[in-house]
Design an enzyme around this catalytic site. Structure first.
Site, mmCIF file in Angstrom:
data_model
loop_
_atom_site.group_PDB
_atom_site.id
_atom_site.type_symbol
_atom_site.label_atom_id
_atom_site.label_comp_id
_atom_site.label_asym_id
_atom_site.label_seq_id
_atom_site.Cartn_x
_atom_site.Cartn_y
_atom_site.Cartn_z
ATOM 1 N N THR A 69 -115.326 32.051 1.603
ATOM 2 C CA THR A 69 -116.684 31.691 2.012
ATOM 3 C C THR A 69 -117.057 32.432 3.299
ATOM 4 O O THR A 69 -116.257 33.176 3.860
ATOM 5 C CB THR A 69 -116.798 30.171 2.212
ATOM 6 O OG1 THR A 69 -115.818 29.749 3.173
ATOM 7 C CG2 THR A 69 -116.564 29.441 0.894
ATOM 8 N N TYR A 70 -118.269 32.192 3.771
ATOM 9 C CA TYR A 70 -118.839 32.927 4.907
ATOM 10 C C TYR A 70 -117.923 32.885 6.128
ATOM 11 O O TYR A 70 -117.479 31.807 6.549
ATOM 12 C CB TYR A 70 -120.203 32.324 5.254
ATOM 13 C CG TYR A 70 -120.966 33.106 6.302
ATOM 14 C CD1 TYR A 70 -121.588 34.308 5.976
ATOM 15 C CD2 TYR A 70 -121.029 32.654 7.616
ATOM 16 C CE1 TYR A 70 -122.276 35.034 6.944
ATOM 17 C CE2 TYR A 70 -121.721 33.371 8.585
ATOM 18 C CZ TYR A 70 -122.345 34.560 8.236
ATOM 19 O OH TYR A 70 -123.010 35.282 9.192
ATOM 20 N N PRO A 71 -117.626 34.047 6.719
ATOM 21 C CA PRO A 71 -116.622 34.093 7.790
ATOM 22 C C PRO A 71 -117.105 33.672 9.175
ATOM 23 O O PRO A 71 -116.340 33.065 9.940
ATOM 24 C CB PRO A 71 -116.190 35.567 7.799
ATOM 25 C CG PRO A 71 -117.350 36.327 7.246
ATOM 26 C CD PRO A 71 -118.012 35.402 6.270
ATOM 27 N N ARG A 72 -118.332 33.990 9.552
ATOM 28 C CA ARG A 72 -118.765 33.807 10.952
ATOM 29 C C ARG A 72 -119.253 32.378 11.180
ATOM 30 O O ARG A 72 -120.434 32.115 11.386
ATOM 31 C CB ARG A 72 -119.858 34.823 11.295
ATOM 32 C CG ARG A 72 -119.338 36.260 11.352
ATOM 33 C CD ARG A 72 -120.478 37.259 11.468
ATOM 34 N NE ARG A 72 -120.004 38.614 11.684
ATOM 35 C CZ ARG A 72 -119.553 39.421 10.724
ATOM 36 N NH1 ARG A 72 -119.523 38.974 9.459
ATOM 37 N NH2 ARG A 72 -119.145 40.646 10.995
#
Length: 379
Positions: free
Chosen positions: A116-119
């Site tokens: 899923t989205y890293p940041r």
């Protein structure tokens, strides 16, 4: 010279740590260790070796009396899921990856629809994702080549109130069907870290009994500690778990033989050089005491920018890497020394972050803030 409101106080942290290490002077201390059958007990620390020698001589061949036995059951709850900073810290600690490498590997996994989205700065999932957790846990077990926990505690990883823009990092459902063996090594190892953390986060607590025993010999008190695991819980998914030895069954008033009384020398140790793991932690908490409780952004930088800040310090010649450790260069030390303390302190960044948020909300004036920056820059 590059001066930034996040970069400069981060550099100051590294320079300050180097100064603390340089000023440190190790001091010797001595302890007496009693060997009583299968376990050892240790005395308090002595500054003078002669005191320790005298105690060892007084204890040699003498009976050891058990004074107190205290057994306490303790619980270690399962860890939270990874946000970007927590994952970067673990990858640096266990794999030696820089924060930027971890972000790059995670970004590649995201683009391949395997993570899923890293940041993200959240370590929880929204409540509506609770029903999908068992399926993702099964995926994580496949990635880690292990079995899923018998009971999946989805509720302990879901809390919408603790999720900001993006939820915690997870493997995706499609990761379970992918051939991860063809992934580059870095991506494969980061995916296994993310999957392993999900398995740990939904597992039962780790429970153990800690026993502390005080003993007397030669008119002096000694202490021994031991640990017995009652329920491994989430720690079954740790690659290498350090286990403390258990003590034998002991009772108050019991008398033991002292097989050996030995003096051991130790030395106080200096603070450790920063690694990216410990620097990321310091950046995350720096200046928190100067931020109001309701402030949403705390510390130096954000999860999305901290890796770039560290890379910029290295590329600008202010910091150098030696293995996992980070050292300030001569230029880095000189820069921090010539700058006013106001600019190198995390307090200024904390104040600016809060003011920017107040401007966003319409509670502060942007022009007034800009004028204050001009005053700071004037000689």
């Amino acid at each position: 010279l590059n001066v930034g409101r996040v970069m400069t106080p981060t550099l100051a942290l590294i320079v300050q740590r180097e100064a603390e290490i340089g000023a440190f002077r190790p001091e010797a201390f001595y302890t007496v260790n009693l060997r009583c059958g299968d376990f050892a007990a240790v005395s308090e620390k002595f500054k003078e070796k002669a005191e320790a020698d005298a105690l060892a001589a007084a204890c040699a061949g003498q009976p050891v009396t058990v004074r107190t036995v205290q057994r306490t059951e303790k619980t270690e709850n399962a860890p939270r899921l990874y946000d970007l900073t927590a994952l970067q810290r673990e990858a640096n600690r266990s794999l030696g990856y820089t924060a930027q490498q971890t972000l790059d590997y995670l970004q590649a996994l995201y683009e391949k629809k395997l993570c899923t989205y890293p940041r993200t700065d959240s370590r929880f999932l929204t409540d509506d994702l609770g029903s999908s957790v068992p399926e993702l846990v099964a995926v994580a077990a496949v990635i880690c080549e292990t079995t899923a926990p018998e009971g999946v505690n989805a509720r302990q990883v879901c809390d919408s109130r603790k999720v900001s823009d993006h939820h915690a990092i997870l493997p995706t459902a499609s990761a379970g069907k992918a051939d991860t063996s063809v992934l580059p090594l870095g991506e494969r190892e980061i995916l296994r870290l993310v999957a392993g953390q999900l398995l740990r986060a939904v597992s039962d607590a780790h429970r153990y009994a800690e026993t502390t025993v005080t003993l007397e010999c030669g008119g002096t008190e000694f202490t021994a500690k031991g640990k017995t695991v009652l329920d491994t819980g989430w720690k079954r998914y740790l690659a290498q778990e350090k286990r403390d030895a258990a003590l034998p069954e002991l009772s108050e008033g019991q008398v033991l033989d002292c097989a050996e009384a030995a003096v051991k020398e130790g030395k106080t140790t200096p603070p450790k050089h920063y690694t990216e793991d410990t620097l990321l932690s310091a950046m995350e908490t720096a200046g928190k005491e100067d931020m109001p409780e309701e402030a949403e952004r705390k510390g130096l930088g954000t999860p999305a920018t901290r890796a770039a800040v560290i890379e910029k310090l290295v590329n600008s010649g202010f910091v150098e890497r030696k293995g996992k450790q980070l050292f300030p260069t001569k230029n880095g030390i000189n820069l921090v020394c010539v700058l006013p303390e106001q600019i190198t302190s995390p307090a200024m960044t904390a104040e600016w972050e809060n003011t920017l948020m107040e401007i966003e909300r319409g509670n502060a004036d942007a022009d007034t803030f800009l004028l204050s920056l001009i005053h700071i820059s004037e000689p």
